[in-house]
Design an enzyme around this catalytic site. Sequence first.
Site, PDB file in Angstrom:
ATOM      1  N   LYS A  77      47.103  -6.798 -14.448  1.00 25.22           N
ATOM      2  CA  LYS A  77      47.609  -8.074 -13.925  1.00 25.22           C
ATOM      3  C   LYS A  77      47.695  -9.079 -15.073  1.00 25.22           C
ATOM      4  CE  LYS A  77      46.798 -11.497 -10.250  1.00 25.22           C
ATOM      5  NZ  LYS A  77      45.936 -11.913  -9.123  1.00 25.22           N
ATOM      6  N   SER A 152      48.171 -12.666  -4.614  1.00 27.09           N
ATOM      7  CA  SER A 152      48.911 -12.898  -5.836  1.00 27.09           C
ATOM      8  C   SER A 152      49.071 -11.651  -6.701  1.00 27.09           C
ATOM      9  CB  SER A 152      48.229 -13.997  -6.651  1.00 27.09           C
ATOM     10  OG  SER A 152      46.934 -13.575  -7.054  1.00 27.09           O
ATOM     11  N   SER A 176      43.767 -11.932  -2.794  1.00 25.79           N
ATOM     12  CA  SER A 176      44.868 -11.477  -3.651  1.00 25.79           C
ATOM     13  C   SER A 176      44.820 -10.032  -4.129  1.00 25.79           C
ATOM     14  CB  SER A 176      44.983 -12.378  -4.874  1.00 25.79           C
ATOM     15  OG  SER A 176      45.651 -13.545  -4.524  1.00 25.79           O
TER      16      SER A 176
HETATM   17  N1  GLN Z   1      46.637 -16.661  -1.021  1.00 28.32           N
HETATM   18  C1  GLN Z   1      45.471 -17.344  -1.474  1.00 28.32           C
HETATM   19  C2  GLN Z   1      45.889 -18.560  -2.260  1.00 28.32           C
HETATM   20  O1  GLN Z   1      47.040 -18.822  -2.306  1.00 28.32           O
HETATM   21  C3  GLN Z   1      44.604 -16.445  -2.295  1.00 28.32           C
HETATM   22  C4  GLN Z   1      45.116 -16.219  -3.654  1.00 28.32           C
HETATM   23  C5  GLN Z   1      44.183 -15.372  -4.470  1.00 28.32           C
HETATM   24  O2  GLN Z   1      43.343 -14.660  -3.949  1.00 28.32           O
HETATM   25  N2  GLN Z   1      44.326 -15.494  -5.785  1.00 28.32           N
HETATM   26  O3  GLN Z   1      45.096 -19.250  -2.806  1.00 28.32           O
END
Ligand code: GLN
Length: 486
Positions: A77, A152, A176
């Site tokens: 990532k 994400s 995410s």
């Molecule tokens: N969807 C959540 C957010 O927008 C979690 C994102 C994540 O886990 N990085 O913050």
Amino acid sequence: MHTKTIAELVRGLHNRDFSSEELTRHFLRRIEQLDERYNSFISLTAEQALAQARQADQRLADSNETSLLCGIPLAQKDIFCTQGVRTSCGSKMLDNFIPPYNATVIQRLNDAGCVSLGKTNMDEFAMGSSNETSYYGPVRNPWDRECVPGGSSGGSAAAVSACLAPGATGTDTGGSIRQPASHCGVTGLKPTYGRVSRYGMIAFASSLDQGGPMTRTAEDAALLMNVMAGFDEKDSTSIDHAVPDFTTNLNNDLKGLRIGLPVEYFGDGLDVGIQNAIEQAIKTFESLGATVCDVHLPHTNLAIPAYYVIAPAEASANLSRYDGVRYGYRCEDPQDLFDLYTRTRAEGFGDEVKRRILVGTYALSAGYYDAYYRQAQRIRRLIKNDFVAAFEQVDVIMGPTTPTPAFKLGEKSTDPVAMYLGDIYTIAVNLAGVPGLSIPAGLVDSKPVGLQIIGNYFDESRMLNIAHRFQQVTDWHKQTAPGIDS
Ligand code: GLN
């Protein structure tokens, strides 16, 4: 070759069925040929990958090589700092950032002899649930390219799902790893907070962020965890807790396992097809000897509001470092220092990141700190207590990972609150700091469904055991997206 699991590839490499260089070339070729369909990679590091593969082949030629993952290609990532390789975090702000050091996770994987194919696409600064906030354009779900892959870590999930890499790293602040794993039909583990080093993992919300593996199977996740997990003195929040061999217990019997089903996870808003798939999965566990009962996580409905105070508050502090002075994007021709700061940030950050910085700064400001931030921290404690109480009754908690299957690109991008609500089952896990795992458990409208397994602190080994047993008697994890030939 590309549909094989990491465990199978390990055997192939050690039996000399193929070399790491051959394997690496195979995956690089697939990415070059196919990734324009998915946009799952931001950067491909072909030359470095081939050099690492040749080194791995030399190590493998020595029969004393003990690292199982030596020669295995992976995708990283783009939130993990990679020495000499651009690390963008999905943002224009870091489009030109080439870190001078490796994140601990990357260093450990390198030392184990893994090959890094490239850096995967992600929501900007990991803020999002659909990969649509990336500066590099959205990722498409291999199961339905009109749909989002989740976010994400959507690039990592799509890359594994489309067999462009046998495994990948992800990070999870509020879901995410698990949510994109669920939407793309792969296995994703968010470990206990503090289990995997955050050093060199670009910070979003430091008290919630945690790195973990995204793979095709639980066994592969265990293999990656063996390398990724462990105390790191460079990360002050890393926990010095014994790291087991996560593969040792994979085959343990599930007889007597106590599974709790949170009543709050099966209410309004849950897609009926997903509910059916999860109920089917629970029956499978019963047939393996587990017992099932209801549990309560009464503060579930407060998790999203608390998270959307705490995470933006931490993000607003973390992202203050991007000021155009030290590294990253700098606006053209600044007139003075104030102009440098404001234009750099106005031009370098996307809308979702700006929204969070505004919300977070507001919540931390003197007049509102008690009303919002302190309240949110109190709720966080209540949520943690919910899990502690539930784990006095049961060994693990199970439920859906997401309320709906993958949604259409653009469907929620103009409605942030609708987007935030998609994380209803994952976010409380980060607030409590417990580990969560998503594994494929069905299909709804030809799109994957994830079963979430939530464990007690540091109980990843048991969670992987449970998932592995499930994967021995089901084949959801073996199904590939349409058009992915073997
Ligand atoms: N969807 C959540 C957010 O927008 C979690 C994102 C994540 O886990 N990085 O913050």
